[in-house]
Design a protein around this motif. Structure first.
Motif, PDB file in Angstrom:
ATOM      1  N   GLU A 605       0.828  -1.168  -0.120  1.00  0.00           N
ATOM      2  CA  GLU A 605       0.062  -0.046  -0.106  1.00  0.00           C
ATOM      3  C   GLU A 605       0.695   1.304  -0.066  1.00  0.00           C
ATOM      4  O   GLU A 605       0.571   2.309  -0.499  1.00  0.00           O
ATOM      5  N   MET A 606       2.044   1.034   0.650  1.00  0.00           N
ATOM      6  CA  MET A 606       2.889   2.296   0.557  1.00  0.00           C
ATOM      7  C   MET A 606       3.452   2.782  -0.809  1.00  0.00           C
ATOM      8  O   MET A 606       3.528   3.899  -1.100  1.00  0.00           O
ATOM      9  N   THR A 607       3.929   1.628  -1.535  1.00  0.00           N
ATOM     10  CA  THR A 607       4.472   1.828  -2.794  1.00  0.00           C
ATOM     11  C   THR A 607       3.413   2.283  -3.818  1.00  0.00           C
ATOM     12  O   THR A 607       3.654   2.765  -4.774  1.00  0.00           O
ATOM     13  N   VAL A 608       1.939   1.690  -3.589  1.00  0.00           N
ATOM     14  CA  VAL A 608       0.938   2.081  -4.587  1.00  0.00           C
ATOM     15  C   VAL A 608       0.757   3.570  -4.243  1.00  0.00           C
ATOM     16  O   VAL A 608       0.421   4.303  -5.257  1.00  0.00           O
ATOM     17  N   ALA A 609       0.771   3.802  -3.049  1.00  0.00           N
ATOM     18  CA  ALA A 609       0.568   5.352  -2.907  1.00  0.00           C
ATOM     19  C   ALA A 609       1.479   6.454  -3.467  1.00  0.00           C
ATOM     20  O   ALA A 609       1.371   7.387  -3.805  1.00  0.00           O
ATOM     21  N   LEU A 610       2.942   5.921  -3.372  1.00  0.00           N
ATOM     22  CA  LEU A 610       3.931   6.654  -4.040  1.00  0.00           C
ATOM     23  C   LEU A 610       3.731   6.548  -5.371  1.00  0.00           C
ATOM     24  O   LEU A 610       4.331   7.564  -6.071  1.00  0.00           O
TER      25      LEU A 610
END
Length: 628
Positions: A605-610
């Protein structure tokens, strides 16, 4: 007269010594010799090392006998001198220690996690010979260290307990999963060893402070018996043929307090540690008041059954990857995002595939999969890359390490990629196997990273490694790794230029956490004619930040970033980690079209947001330029 050692552990934390072998190497003695033979040939040097550790604050030192058994000494033609070497080592240590310092006779693993051809009967014979020699001298305890499996440890403990009533310290070398190589959890192994006569249980070598601490934390609090901890000075980096350890003495001292809180009553150091590390540990614990061990949990007396996890097969929709331009073509036109997602360490692929699907929907241009990073065994990136390509329609970019395959296996592996239509690869050296979860595995290194790039280029020419024609040209787009977190950036760029000369088509960097360094990288590489994907890995917690900074080779965090992450954990830590990464992206996107995002701990979810942030910022920038 020395106090009773068992009573000492009940009332205080005892400082142990640090490394012998790596410290002797640091002092200039060759790796190719038997350091144990120096008990006979250079007793002055060994005694001086003992004295340095004692002066630093050690109150228990180990004899220089880790490998002083028949099996290991036979490699140097010294198998007939087992007794002489061990007795000399104990005398040297006692002379250095004097009447006030404890001396433990060190007995190391013989199998060392390897499938060596040594029977149980031979192990008993070798342990008996070494221990008997040590016990003829004035030692206060025996320390059994760097054991990887419970079976060998039980054999050694059984012989030690048969030979002496002295305290016995049993130390395992384990990875962060906290299991022995023969399948026991640490709690199960500890319960068995306590029942069979161990006085102290603990860990040494193999891991830095963070790895050992994570295993201790899973014990769910202090136990009702003393623990011992002798970590390495962080994870080792392999630089110019040498192992280099990064954990500073100050960091080591800070970790010592945490170890004590978790029930450690004997704390020292293993590979890479020096008298400075021990001095920092002693200072950190100078005023420490340990809790009573009687308040700790009891270890299990009966083995719990080892459960086998069921895996669910993930049946995808078998969509083929689109025939799109390669990433070198894309990055010349627009901001291009590569995201790394680690293959699982088990047989459950559901979360990995869910993450890959989410990243595909976010619009990443390629999903990159490491090749058993940090030498930890994971599912084949070839197999997962094929599934990502066929089931999700996302381009896989596969790492290939020099460590795991010889020339035959490397070419065969690459031919398999070609057959599967996987044409984006990243050539890396690979972390040494001895620091992974199977330390007995061989590190092959038939090829350097420069050589493997050249060999892959050769496949593109339709020629095998042997020079024979392949009847077909491969079409690999080859990446090379770049670590800019170094003291002399110009030297790192010179190494990078050699990789480009070998045939690299693009570059992927280690994670960068300093905006000023991003600008410096751009200035230092402006003359290069291939694209660079700037690496950014969001931090997940304060502990994660400290671990990366202090223990992982090739990663450095600014003090300001560490301060922002200090004490944070859970969702709050991940939120601030994403916020910091966005700030880094603001700078990176001004200077690089290529963005390489690394997913921490499968928090995709963190790299999706980025990824979404990169696209939004890129669209906003394009809109602004069109209006201008």
């Amino acid at each position: 007269m020395r106090p009773d050692l068992r009573q000492t552990w009940k009332n205080e934390v005892l400082i142990g010594d640090g490394a012998m072998g790596t410290y002797l190497h640091q002092l200039g003695f060759s790796v190719g010799i038997s350091y144990e033979e120096m008990n006979l040939t250079r007793p002055d040097v060994i005694q001086d090392v003992h004295r340095r550790y004692i002066d630093a604050g050690a109150r228990l030192i180990e004899t220089n006998t880790f490998s002083a058994n028949f099996y290991k000494l036979s490699k140097f033609g010294l198998e007939d001198q087992v007794a002489d070497i061990n007795r000399a080592a104990a005398r040297i240590a006692r002379q250095a220690a004097g009447p006030d310092i404890f001396v433990a006779g060190a007995v190391g693993t013989i199998r060392g996690g390897k499938r060596v051809n040594v029977t149980d009967q031979e192990l008993v014979k070798y342990f008996d010979e070494q221990m008997t020699a040590l016990l003829t001298e004035d030692v206060d305890a025996l320390i059994l260290e760097t054991f990887y499996d419970l079976r060998e440890m039980r054999l050694a403990l059984g012989r030690a307990r048969h030979l002496t009533p002295l305290p016995i310290i049993c130390q395992f070398a384990v990875d962060q999963l906290g299991r022995t190589l023969d399948g026991y959890s640490i709690e199960e192994a500890f319960g068995i060893l306590q029942a069979e006569g161990a006085d102290v249980l603990g860990f040494n070598c193999h891991s830095g402070p963070k790895g050992i601490m994570s295993v201790m934390e899973r014990l769910n609090g202090p136990l009702n018996m003393p623990l011992s901890v002798f970590p390495n000075a962080g994870l080792a980096d392999y630089v110019d043929g040498e192992y280099v350890y990064g954990a500073t003495p100050a960091y080591f001292g800070e970790c010592a307090v945490s170890f004590s809180d978790l029930g450690s009553r004997l704390i020292g150091g293993c590979c890479g540690t020096t008298p400075e590390h021990i001095a920092a540990t002693a200072r950190a614990l100078a005023d420490y008041n340990p809790a009573s061990l009687t308040e700790g949990r009891s270890l299990p007396t009966v083995l719990e059954s080892i459960q086998v996890l069921e895996r669910e097969l993930d049946n995808g929709d078998n969509n083929r990857a689109d025939n799109t331009p390669n990433i070198v073509d894309l990055v010349e036109e627009r901001h291009t995002v590569i995201v790394e997602l680690d293959p699982p360490r088990d047989l459950d692929t559901s979360k990995f595939m869910a993450g890959a699907k989410a990243l595909k929907e976010a619009g990443v241009d390629a999903l990159t999969l490491a090749d058993n990073s940090l030498a930890v065994t994971r599912m084949s990136n070839m197999a997962l890359g094929s599934r990502v390509q066929s089931e999700i329609g996302l381009r896989p970019l596969i790492h290939i390490a020099c460590r795991d395959r010889n020339l035959i296996g490397t070419q065969s592996h690459l031919m398999g990629f070609d057959a599967l239509g996987i044409d984006h690869v990243l050539a890396v050296t690979g972390d040494p196997a001895r620091f992974g979860d199977l330390p007995g595995a061989s590190s092959v290194y038939d090829l350097t990273s420069f050589e493997i790039i050249r060999m892959i280029k050769q496949l593109n020419e339709g020629t095998a490694f042997s020079g024979k024609p392949l009847k077909h040209r491969a079409n690999f787009v080859i990446g090379a790794a770049f670590n800019p977190n170094v003291k002399y950036l110009n030297k790192a760029v010179e190494r990078l230029e050699k990789k480009i000369a070998s045939g690299a088509d693009y570059i992927m960097t280690q994670p960068v956490y300093d905006p000023e360094l991003i600008v410096a990288i751009r200035e230092a590489t402006a003359h290069l004619d291939i694209p660079i994907f700037l690496g950014i890995m969001p931090l997940a917690s304060g502990k994660n930040a400290e671990y990366l900074h202090n223990e992982v080779p090739g990663i450095t965090l600014p003090e300001s970033v560490r301060k922002r992450m200090e004490g944070l954990q859970g969702a709050e830590g991940r939120a601030i980690g994403v916020e910091i990464a966005k700030e880094l992206l603001d700078t990176a996107m001004q200077h690089f079209n290529g963005i390489y995002l690394m997913t921490p701990f499968m928090f995709y979810e963190m790299t999706v947001a980025l990824t979404n942030y990169v696209h939004e910022k890129s669209m906003h920038r394009a809109s602004h330029l069109s209006r201008s």
